[in-house]
Design an enzyme around this catalytic site. Structure first.
Site, PDB file in Angstrom:
ATOM      1  N   SER A 214     -36.809  38.312  33.949  1.00  0.00           N
ATOM      2  CA  SER A 214     -36.978  37.011  33.298  1.00  0.00           C
ATOM      3  C   SER A 214     -36.718  35.908  34.310  1.00  0.00           C
ATOM      4  O   SER A 214     -36.172  36.148  35.392  1.00  0.00           O
ATOM      5  CB  SER A 214     -35.971  36.911  32.135  1.00  0.00           C
ATOM      6  OG  SER A 214     -35.798  35.592  31.683  1.00  0.00           O
TER       7      SER A 214
ATOM      8  N   TYR B 229     -28.611  36.281  26.705  1.00  0.00           N
ATOM      9  CA  TYR B 229     -29.878  36.784  27.242  1.00  0.00           C
ATOM     10  C   TYR B 229     -29.934  36.579  28.754  1.00  0.00           C
ATOM     11  O   TYR B 229     -30.357  37.457  29.496  1.00  0.00           O
ATOM     12  CB  TYR B 229     -31.031  36.055  26.554  1.00  0.00           C
ATOM     13  CG  TYR B 229     -32.407  36.543  26.946  1.00  0.00           C
ATOM     14  CD1 TYR B 229     -32.888  37.755  26.473  1.00  0.00           C
ATOM     15  CD2 TYR B 229     -33.226  35.771  27.762  1.00  0.00           C
ATOM     16  CE1 TYR B 229     -34.157  38.201  26.819  1.00  0.00           C
ATOM     17  CE2 TYR B 229     -34.502  36.200  28.113  1.00  0.00           C
ATOM     18  CZ  TYR B 229     -34.954  37.422  27.638  1.00  0.00           C
ATOM     19  OH  TYR B 229     -36.207  37.863  27.986  1.00  0.00           O
TER      20      TYR B 229
END
Length: 279
Positions: free
Chosen positions: A162, A175
């Protein structure tokens, strides 16, 4: 990869926007594809799309953060399709309950002021579950399917990282923490498995829209939220990515000739987001 008709790909999170696209592409190239995820109904939709195009796919509901569940899935894959040689670790994601709605400390989060959701009034059980599914949900499939790859001295693992793997983004502490760990684990596992001829890399998507992120990036009237405007303001290409735009990177990484000397890297596919300070 050569001789794809004899190859088997396992895709976790295969019911999602990005990994379903990867699964369909692998099937179109001749891979027999095992679709793994939490919701069987979503997987079955992808399976039907693949089989309608003449491909081979099976769907298996699995908890990727549970060793026994993934081991059970591996036994099914091995029996029905064969030994996994490509593993896409795409399962994970975030939960709305783990997001703050403020980007910095606000005293209202200490006294319970309505509408303020900061770090200090998050549910730590939800926070922990996000970390668990994103980290152990990559580690455990690598552990389970990687054993056969190591035994066969052949395999490719691609983790889904990510933008959070490079720098923390506001509001998504759990996250971000997890995806930073994915980058580190990718490098560690690549080093560890190199003697077994198993290459391990990661793809770091920039901002791609799925069902969850649409709620963050768009208002009910279809207008962009302030966060979407901020993201696109830092993205030189001024748009969100399309799932199909990950396929070229995936195809390169699974190719034993084109990427034979490539392992332990995290590749951003981000429209230039990491290159721009926004100033």
């Amino acid at each position: 990869m050569n001789n794809t008709q004899t190859k088997v790909a396992v895709v976790t999170g295969a019911g999602g926007t990005l990994c379903s696209e990867m699964a369909r592409s692998l099937a179109a190239q001749g891979f027999k594809v095992a679709l793994l995820g939490r919701t069987l109904e979503k997987l079955k939709l992808v399976e039907e799309q693949i089989t309608a195009q003449g491909g081979t796919a099976i769907s298996i509901a699995v908890d990727v953060s549970n060793n026994e569940s993934v081991t059970e899935a591996k036994n099914i894959v091995k029996k029905e399709l064969g030994i996994c040689t490509v593993l896409i670790n795409g399962a994970g994601g975030n939960q709305m309950e783990a997001l703050t709605n403020t980007t910095e400390f606000n005293e209202g989060e200490l006294d319970g002021t309505d509408g303020i959701k900061g770090f200090f009034n998050l549910d730590m059980n939800v926070f922990q579950s996000v970390i668990n599914v994103n980290t152990m949900g990559t580690v455990i499939p690598s552990f389970v399917f990687g054993k056969d790859m190591a035994a066969q001295k052949n395999g490719v693992i691609i983790n889904i990282a990510s933008m959070n793997s490079y720098r923390p983004l506001t509001k998504v502490g759990a996250y971000g923490m997890a995806k930073a760990g994915i980058a580190n684990f990718t490098q560690w596992l690549a080093t560890y498995l190199a003697p077994a001829n198993v290459r391990v890399n990661a793809i770091a998507p920039g901002f791609f829209l799925n069902e969850r992120s649409k709620k963050i990036m768009y208002n009910e009237d279809g207008s962009q939220t302030a966060r979407a405007e901020n993201v696109l303001g830092h993205t030189p290409m001024k748009r969100f990515g399309e799932a199909s735009e990950l396929i070229g990177c995936m195809n390169w990484l699974i190719d034993d000739k084109a990427a034979s000397f490539v392992t332990g890297i995290v590749i951003p596919v981000d429209g230039g987001f990491l290159s721009s300070s926004g100033v």
